[in-house]
Scaffold this motif. Structure first.
Motif, short mmCIF file in Angstrom:
data_model
loop_
_atom_site.label_atom_id
_atom_site.label_comp_id
_atom_site.label_asym_id
_atom_site.label_seq_id
_atom_site.Cartn_x
_atom_site.Cartn_y
_atom_site.Cartn_z
N GLU A 34 11.14 21.88 -57.75
CA GLU A 34 10.20 21.67 -56.65
C GLU A 34 9.42 20.38 -56.92
N VAL A 35 9.35 19.50 -55.93
CA VAL A 35 8.60 18.25 -56.08
C VAL A 35 7.46 18.27 -55.07
N ILE A 36 6.24 18.19 -55.57
CA ILE A 36 5.07 18.16 -54.69
C ILE A 36 4.38 16.83 -54.92
N ALA A 37 4.24 16.05 -53.87
CA ALA A 37 3.71 14.69 -54.04
C ALA A 37 2.82 14.32 -52.87
N ASN A 38 1.89 13.41 -53.12
CA ASN A 38 1.10 12.92 -52.00
C ASN A 38 1.79 11.71 -51.37
N TYR A 39 1.16 11.11 -50.35
CA TYR A 39 1.91 10.32 -49.38
C TYR A 39 2.81 9.23 -49.98
N ASP A 59 -9.35 7.29 -53.78
CA ASP A 59 -10.18 8.21 -54.54
C ASP A 59 -9.38 9.47 -54.87
N THR A 60 -9.32 9.83 -56.13
CA THR A 60 -8.58 11.03 -56.51
C THR A 60 -9.47 12.25 -56.74
N SER A 61 -10.73 12.15 -56.35
CA SER A 61 -11.66 13.27 -56.59
C SER A 61 -11.14 14.59 -56.04
N VAL A 73 1.26 11.91 -58.03
CA VAL A 73 0.08 11.48 -57.26
C VAL A 73 -0.11 9.97 -57.40
N ASN A 74 -0.25 9.31 -56.25
CA ASN A 74 -0.65 7.91 -56.21
C ASN A 74 -2.00 7.82 -55.52
N ALA A 75 -2.63 6.66 -55.61
CA ALA A 75 -3.88 6.43 -54.86
C ALA A 75 -3.84 5.03 -54.28
N ARG A 76 -2.76 4.75 -53.55
CA ARG A 76 -2.65 3.47 -52.86
C ARG A 76 -3.30 3.61 -51.49
N GLY A 77 -3.38 2.50 -50.75
CA GLY A 77 -4.06 2.50 -49.45
C GLY A 77 -3.85 3.73 -48.59
#
Lengths: 249, 415
Positions: free
Chosen positions: B396-401, B339-341, B330-334
């Protein structure tokens, strides 16, 4: 200085479970608000306390006998509807008068005050905290941090805020923290508390980054003077990581 | 580099803009600065602000929008529409007007186009491209620190659709926000793809009363908004169409959610006259979508990449993933939202019993979240270390954008 309730006992004299109510998840749940319920339950169980979590949707009546009530964030329409229903229900007022703990974030925090703005209109709040909210000049979005009122003996507050309101405190409440990053109430102070009612603009799962605040709420609810320490490896790293991103951090 | 051939039907300014746009895209690809799907369109639109409308004219177009599944559904729909002839599409997920402009300029003259549209740009792209069909998938919370709140987004869609009397809407009957928006259009086809995520539609957008749910039905307790009868329904391995005929679909993509996306694709293609039986076999051509679902072999590890960018899509990813070693990043870039809530909106308990590793810029947020759900995990500083520490077999790799893009780059831009 705070009202403390002893733990409740069932008919057989056994200590009954800590009852934590998430108030109106159908209306007040914008972004991770469930987190505060999960964190309180997790930290209570880690101390061997039985927990009875309860989600009460807005068409249903709130129980009056719970130990902790949690209010989350919400969009304008649901926020106004939630305030209307809570005022009509009355259970939260009675529970608070009996010493129950209330922890509210963002829209939930605003509606604990005397009045707030939603959809361009002023709405009556629950009047459980001496404050009122209006619209600010811009939306406050980003990291929020600052030192907490020393009487609460808590480390620096850290959170994420996302709101368009500004909140003005009356003389009967204390600000939760002084703002060193972000906006909070008005750029100077952040959040408010009085007795066992505490609100903050640190939205969503605010307690994830503030485990000591979670424990304070648990102490208020159980009457415990202190709780056994937990392994804070990951919460410490998370806090350090977040505070390090701030200017001067 | 060959200069693209101009389309003599375009106005002169559009011809120049279109040619420059394609050249810029080619330069972008050739210099390795990007895949060219945005920059070309951006430059073209500077030269001719009406370029998108000019490029769209004369084509029969379908738009696909929603919070989740729009890239995959666009690919499936383009494959289904391929029965009719060449289809222009923005298959790199560049889903704003500059991306649409690039896609249409690059494709040259095609009778059809299927365009994925960022939900914020639906009104603008509707006006520019005059589509025959608009598919509306779902609306849920997604990067709230910058995106519009869900109800406000539904209101924007509703307003946009009300201005187009000639558009056929293909919309998700299971999402109250989508149904409310879609009812503003003159004609709707409803599909049911199932919906795991209900947390953003408990309050009626029409009247503010509570939405009641019972099994797969829902209705408003205060007004007449209720689930419409769907003409298309996704089941386990098939899509049931308006004639009640069951069309088996055999996809290369995992998960029940993709059968739902296939149902949408078949419904859109049917609106252009493609029989489901002709379209269905083509859906299998879609094996990965901009790296999503792609499987890559590294040192005996079969690595599969799943993109999950908001609570609703994390639930779907856990459903698609096998009970194998799993890496979460998980990243929280633009582009992710700062927000990681939302991590607390996702139920991570399905991961219990799987060996879990966490990484990414916001690995500590994930760590605290997993601890609360009693999911044991290990923190790894890099993707490479995560791969090295699992035994040969599935990972398995689950990732955000952006976390997904980082890993994809490490795997040499798999496609």
């Amino acid at each position: 200085m705070f009202s403390k309730r002893g733990a409740d006992y069932d008919r057989a004299g056994r200590e009954s479970a800590l009852r934590i109510v998430w108030v109106y998840p159908d209306l007040l749940s914008t972004y991770g608000d469930q987190g505060n319920l999960l964190i309180l339950a997790h930290r209570a169980r880690a101390r061997g306390l039985a927990v009875q979590p309860l989600q009460v949707r807005s068409p249903d009546r709130l129980p009056e006998q719970a130990d902790i009530y949690l209010l989350g964030g919400g969009e304008d329409g649901p926020q106004a509807l939630a305030a209307q229903r809570l005022n009509a229900d009355g259970a939260l007022h009675r529970a608070s008068a009996a010493g129950s703990v209330i922890f509210a974030v963002c829209a939930g925090y605003q509606l604990l005050g005397r009045s707030f703005f939603a959809k361009g209109e002023r709405h009556p709040g629950l009047d459980l905290l001496d404050l009122h909210s209006d619209r600010g000049p811009s939306r406050a979005v980003g990291e929020l941090a600052g030192p907490v009122d020393p009487r609460l003996s808590l480390p620096t507050l850290t959170g994420f805020e996302n709101h368009g309101g500004r909140t003005h405190l009356g003389p009967e409440v204390n600000p939760l923290a002084r703002v060193t990053a972000g906006v909070g109430n008005d750029g100077a102070t952040e959040g408010a508390f009085r007795g066992a009612v505490l609100g903050t603009y640190a939205h969503g799962p605010a307690l994830a980054r503030n485990p000591a605040l979670a424990d304070l709420l648990l102490c208020w609810a159980t009457g415990a003077g202190q709780l056994a320490p937990l392994d804070e490896t990951w919460t410490d790293r998370l806090r350090a990581d977040r505070l390090a991103t701030l200017p001067g951090g | 580099m060959t200069l693209p051939v101009s389309d003599p039907r375009l106005p002169i300014r559009a011809r120049v803009a279109s040619a420059v746009s394609r050249t810029a895209a080619a330069v972008s690809r050739a210099t390795g600065r990007g895949d060219g799907s945005v920059i070309g369109g951006r430059i073209g639109l500077l030269i001719d602000p009406d370029l998108l409308a000019n490029l769209a004219a004369g084509r029969r177009i379908a738009l696909v929008s929603g919070t989740n599944g729009k890239t995959t559904t666009t690919r499936l729909t383009a494959a289904a529409m391929g029965v009719l002839g060449p289809v222009a599409t923005n298959s790199f997920g560049a889903n704003m007007p500059s991306g649409h402009t690039s896609a249409l300029a690059r494709a040259g003259r095609t009778p059809y186009a299927v365009l994925e549209v960022d939900e914020h740009y639906l009104a603008q792209v509707l006006a520019a491209t005059r589509p025959a069909v608009v598919a509306l998938l779902n609306l849920s919370r997604d990067q709230l620190d910058r995106a519009m709140e869900v109800a406000m987004m539904a209101a924007r869609w509703r307003e946009a659709l009300a201005g187009h009397s000639d558009v056929q809407v293909v919309a998700n009957a299971d999402d109250p926000m989508v149904v409310w928006a879609a009812r503003a259009a003159p004609r709707q086809t409803w599909f049911s793809a199932g919906q795991r995520w209900h947390e953003d539609s408990w309050v009626c957008p029409e009247c503010g009363h509570a939405i009641v749910r019972e099994r797969d039905q829902w209705w408003c307790s205060g007004c007449n908004l209720r689930r419409p009868q769907p003409q298309w329904t996704a089941t386990d391995q098939a899509v049931v169409g308006p004639d009640g005929l069951r069309q088996p679909v055999s996809l290369a993509l995992p998960g029940r959610v993709n059968v739902g996306n296939a149902a949408t694709a078949l419904a859109v293609a049917a609106a252009f006259g493609v029989p489901p039986a002709a379209a269905a076999p083509r859906l299998r051509e879609v094996v990965s979508v901009a790296g999503r679902y792609a499987q890559v072999e590294r040192d005996g590890r079969w690595i599969r990449l799943l993109l999950a960018k908001n609570p609703a899509s994390w639930l779907e990813a856990f459903d698609m993933a096998e009970p194998a070693p799993t890496l979460l990043s998980v990243n929280a870039r633009g582009p992710d939202g700062l927000d990681t809530s939302w991590l607390f909106d996702v139920d991570f308990t399905p991961l219990r019993g799987r060996p879990v590793q966490v990484t990414g810029d916001r690995a500590y947020d994930l760590a605290v979240r997993l601890q609360v759900d009693d999911v044991p995990f290990r923190h790894v500083p890099s993707f490479a270390e995560a791969v090295a520490s699992v035994p040969p077999g599935r990972l398995e790799v689950i990732a955000n954008y952006t976390a997904f893009q980082d890993i994809r780059a490490e795997l040499d831009r798999v496609l």
